[in-house]
Each structure stands twice: as structure tokens, then as C-alpha cells.
Design an enzyme around this catalytic site. Sequence first.
Site, mmCIF file in Angstrom:
data_model
loop_
_atom_site.group_PDB
_atom_site.id
_atom_site.type_symbol
_atom_site.label_atom_id
_atom_site.label_comp_id
_atom_site.label_asym_id
_atom_site.label_seq_id
_atom_site.Cartn_x
_atom_site.Cartn_y
_atom_site.Cartn_z
ATOM 1 N N ARG A 185 -22.131 -17.005 11.670
ATOM 2 C CA ARG A 185 -22.011 -18.469 11.340
ATOM 3 C C ARG A 185 -22.984 -19.085 10.395
ATOM 4 N NH1 ARG A 185 -17.608 -17.689 13.031
ATOM 5 N NH2 ARG A 185 -16.530 -18.823 14.608
ATOM 6 N N GLU A 190 -18.303 -25.242 4.886
ATOM 7 C CA GLU A 190 -17.401 -24.360 4.257
ATOM 8 C C GLU A 190 -16.213 -25.272 4.079
ATOM 9 O OE1 GLU A 190 -16.698 -21.294 7.217
ATOM 10 O OE2 GLU A 190 -18.692 -20.334 7.120
ATOM 11 N N HIS A 226 -15.238 -16.748 4.333
ATOM 12 C CA HIS A 226 -15.087 -16.546 5.688
ATOM 13 C C HIS A 226 -13.619 -15.767 5.880
ATOM 14 C CE1 HIS A 226 -16.041 -18.527 9.771
ATOM 15 N NE2 HIS A 226 -15.590 -17.297 10.119
HETATM 16 P P1 NAP Z 1 -20.333 -11.405 21.511
HETATM 17 O O1 NAP Z 1 -19.755 -10.244 21.944
HETATM 18 O O2 NAP Z 1 -20.466 -12.621 22.564
HETATM 19 O O3 NAP Z 1 -21.787 -11.070 21.035
HETATM 20 C C1 NAP Z 1 -22.903 -12.086 20.653
HETATM 21 C C2 NAP Z 1 -24.295 -11.522 20.773
HETATM 22 O O4 NAP Z 1 -25.051 -12.189 20.578
HETATM 23 C C3 NAP Z 1 -24.428 -11.134 22.441
HETATM 24 O O5 NAP Z 1 -24.738 -9.943 22.734
HETATM 25 C C4 NAP Z 1 -25.467 -12.164 23.002
HETATM 26 O O6 NAP Z 1 -26.061 -11.913 24.240
HETATM 27 C C5 NAP Z 1 -26.294 -12.276 21.656
HETATM 28 N N1 NAP Z 1 -26.960 -13.419 21.807
HETATM 29 C C6 NAP Z 1 -26.751 -14.697 22.026
HETATM 30 N N2 NAP Z 1 -27.617 -15.491 21.722
HETATM 31 C C7 NAP Z 1 -28.661 -14.743 21.325
HETATM 32 C C8 NAP Z 1 -29.769 -14.968 20.697
HETATM 33 N N3 NAP Z 1 -30.656 -16.310 20.771
HETATM 34 N N4 NAP Z 1 -30.831 -14.051 20.255
HETATM 35 C C9 NAP Z 1 -30.190 -12.705 20.059
HETATM 36 N N5 NAP Z 1 -28.985 -12.570 20.524
HETATM 37 C C10 NAP Z 1 -28.228 -13.269 20.944
HETATM 38 O O7 NAP Z 1 -19.546 -12.012 20.303
HETATM 39 P P2 NAP Z 1 -18.865 -11.263 18.909
HETATM 40 O O8 NAP Z 1 -17.364 -11.073 19.478
HETATM 41 O O9 NAP Z 1 -19.594 -9.977 18.854
HETATM 42 O O10 NAP Z 1 -18.821 -12.379 17.769
HETATM 43 C C11 NAP Z 1 -20.188 -12.760 17.451
HETATM 44 C C12 NAP Z 1 -20.053 -13.887 16.467
HETATM 45 O O11 NAP Z 1 -19.429 -13.544 15.334
HETATM 46 C C13 NAP Z 1 -18.908 -14.925 17.023
HETATM 47 O O12 NAP Z 1 -19.615 -16.011 17.922
HETATM 48 C C14 NAP Z 1 -18.645 -15.936 15.791
HETATM 49 O O13 NAP Z 1 -19.376 -16.724 15.705
HETATM 50 C C15 NAP Z 1 -18.970 -14.753 14.554
HETATM 51 N N6 NAP Z 1 -17.653 -14.092 14.083
HETATM 52 C C16 NAP Z 1 -17.313 -14.475 12.846
HETATM 53 C C17 NAP Z 1 -16.015 -13.819 12.247
HETATM 54 C C18 NAP Z 1 -16.076 -14.008 10.811
HETATM 55 O O14 NAP Z 1 -14.770 -14.442 10.413
HETATM 56 N N7 NAP Z 1 -17.061 -13.906 9.783
HETATM 57 C C19 NAP Z 1 -15.330 -13.101 13.136
HETATM 58 C C20 NAP Z 1 -15.548 -12.920 14.402
HETATM 59 C C21 NAP Z 1 -16.772 -13.467 14.947
HETATM 60 P P3 NAP Z 1 -25.421 -12.371 25.575
HETATM 61 O O15 NAP Z 1 -24.242 -11.679 25.699
HETATM 62 O O16 NAP Z 1 -26.680 -12.111 26.488
HETATM 63 O O17 NAP Z 1 -25.498 -14.024 25.379
#
Ligand code: NAP
Length: 332
Positions: free
Chosen positions: A241, A270, A289
Site C-alpha cells: 500500500r 491514488e 495498482h
Molecule cells: P498476508 O498474508 O496477511 O501477509 C502480510 C504479512 O505482513 C504477514 O506475514 C504479517 O504478519 C506481516 N506483517 C504485518 N505487520 C507487519 C509489520 N509491522 N512488520 C513486518 N511484517 C508485518 O497478506 P497478503 O495476502 O500477503 O497481502 C499483503 C498486502 O498486499 C495486503 O494487505 C494488501 O495491502 C497488499 N496487496 C496489494 C495488491 C496490489 O494490487 N498491489 C494485491 C494484493 C495485496 P502477521 O501475519 O504476523 O500479522
Amino acid sequence: MVDRIFVTRKIPEIGLEMLKKEFAVDIWKEQQPPSSEEIIRRAKNCHGLITLLSDPINKELIEQLPRLKMIAQYAVGYDNIDIEAATEEGILVSNTPGVLTETTADLTWALIFASARRIPEADRYVREGEWKVAWGPEMLLGKDIYGATLGIVGLGRIGTAVAKRAKGFSMKVIYSSKSETELTRVVEDELGAEPCELEELLRKSDIVTLHVPLTDETEGMIGNEQIAMMPKGSILINTSRGAVVDQRALIEALERGHLFSAGLDVFQEEPLESDSKLLKLTNVVLAPHIGSASFSTRAKMAEICARNMIQGLSDEIPDNLVNPQVLVQSKQ
Ligand code: NAP
């Protein structure tokens, strides 16, 4: 009586068809998102609301939708929704995790390649008639990906999928994340990836890629101080993000040449402001995005989103409920 739902943008047909079989569906058909006033007007009598990440679903808006039982977000990230306010009102909230993981990891790699090897710049060079010497020993030199150190911040679903792709390029993978999970164990065991603190990761990586959700804790986590820790000539990729990075600090680092380049799919504002300094920089690759933007992934997201809504409004627990506290609360 059949439940009514409002869908804030036309999502792929497969999801709309599922919804239309169950509910009275009202769809916002414009390209531009509806304003908050418009959402309130159209969703006033609705039980369900399908939202996109560009719809700010805050407390004030939620309080004006007295019949709402379920918000199904058409995305994995849901930082646009005030989850606490929704939970207080007894509203279920779901997202679409998992199905977009690989597609977003692919896009992350596209940005890594494009930023390290200056692909958009090279494309412009050819198109704009700058290619006047057949082959130049120092023409458009970039950075090696093969053998480089990749630092992954946030080793969840997408971070892990990005790490797995690094194996084919014999990269050293290091990561910093919040908690140890099955995913972090897989990445350590199968890829030999090493955990480290954020500061160490920034100091050691040739390429840093961000995959954390946007939370109070991660907002601005990459600012002036953190960018200064990155070695001169390193690369920053952000497909998480926009607000995770202090955009002004990033622009300064790109202008000074402290960072070799950046690849960005997400921004603080955005769409990106038309006068953004980023548009003037040649060492940044910009995408609007499109992390999850493949035909099949967007269709799967629509299906999951619709299924969550159908489950939620049939008094079942949606598969991808993000605020399970709401269930505890409703039992009390
Ligand atoms: P996810 O599986 O929940 O992975 C997020 C990871 O970040 C988890 O391992 C989490 O740990 C960790 N985390 C949370 N807070 C943190 C911190 N302060 N320091 C270090 N690590 C931290 O989510 P995902 O499916 O991979 O997606 C991640 C993000 O990508 C989404 O939330 C979204 O904003 C973004 N995204 C963007 C697009 C795009 O179109 N560009 C598409 C999809 C997703 P814990 O599990 O221990 O909390």
C-alpha cells in the site's frame, strides 16, 4: 423478502451472476467510484455492500446504513474499511485472500525486472529515436538480479510467493516479518531464507520489496531514516500500500541517486496526482495498482467475494471473515 445489496463497481460477471440469483442487486456502473453520499443514498436500504479498496467505508458512513449486515471487500487488503466501527454495528466484513497471491507476486517480479534492468526507459529510448548507435558498452546499464540479495518485508502469502520465485535466480533471500508462521518456516527450510530485523534487512539488501498490510504500525514504516539505511544503488519495490512508504522521502532518494530505482504499484494518493514529481523521474517504474489484474484472478476474486456475501446473508460464517469478533459479540 429478498435481501438487497449494493455493488460499488461492476465486478466480473461471474460474481454478479451469483449475486443476482440470491439478491436484488444494484450496481454502480460508472468508472469513477461513487462518493460517500452516493453510497449512503444507494445502500440505505441494503443488507449487503460490495466494496473496492478505493471506497472509504468509515464510521460516519457505516452509521448511516442501519440495515447493513455484511460488507464483502473485493480485495485482500481492507484498510479502507473501519473494521472496529463495522464490528460495533454487528456487521460482518470479508475479503478475498489467497486467489490473488501468485498474480500479485508476478507483478512484483515484473517491477523488479523493469526497475533493475530499466525496461520502460529502454522502451522509450527505442521509440523516441534515441537508439542511434547499434550497441554501446555503457548503454542503459542496470543492476543484476541473479545472485543479488532480496529483502522481503512482510512474509505472508504474497511475500512467500515472491520469495519462491527468487530461487530461480540464485538470490539470497532475507526477510523481516511480524510472527513465525507455517509460511516463514517453509521459506526458511525450502529456500534457506534468513529472518532478520527490519534495520538489518535494509542494510543488507540489494532489492527491498514490501508486502505488509497497511496498519497503524506499518504506515510510514519506510521513511527517510529507513531509506538512508539502504545501500547506495539499491532498489525499492512496493506492491503493498502506498502509505507504507513516505513518498516524499522516496522521491528525494531517487532524485539524489541514493536509490538506483524504484518499482511502484501503489501510492499515497491514488490515482497519482498529475503534478507528482514521480512522473518526472526516469528511475522509477510506475503501475496503476494492477497487482491482481489478470483475467482469471479478477474473476476468482469476484466469485469469492460473491460467495462470502451469500454466506454472510444466509447466517453462515463467510469463508473469509476478517472480523470474527463480531460473532462473539452477537452471542453475548
Ligand atoms: P498476508 O498474508 O496477511 O501477509 C502480510 C504479512 O505482513 C504477514 O506475514 C504479517 O504478519 C506481516 N506483517 C504485518 N505487520 C507487519 C509489520 N509491522 N512488520 C513486518 N511484517 C508485518 O497478506 P497478503 O495476502 O500477503 O497481502 C499483503 C498486502 O498486499 C495486503 O494487505 C494488501 O495491502 C497488499 N496487496 C496489494 C495488491 C496490489 O494490487 N498491489 C494485491 C494484493 C495485496 P502477521 O501475519 O504476523 O500479522
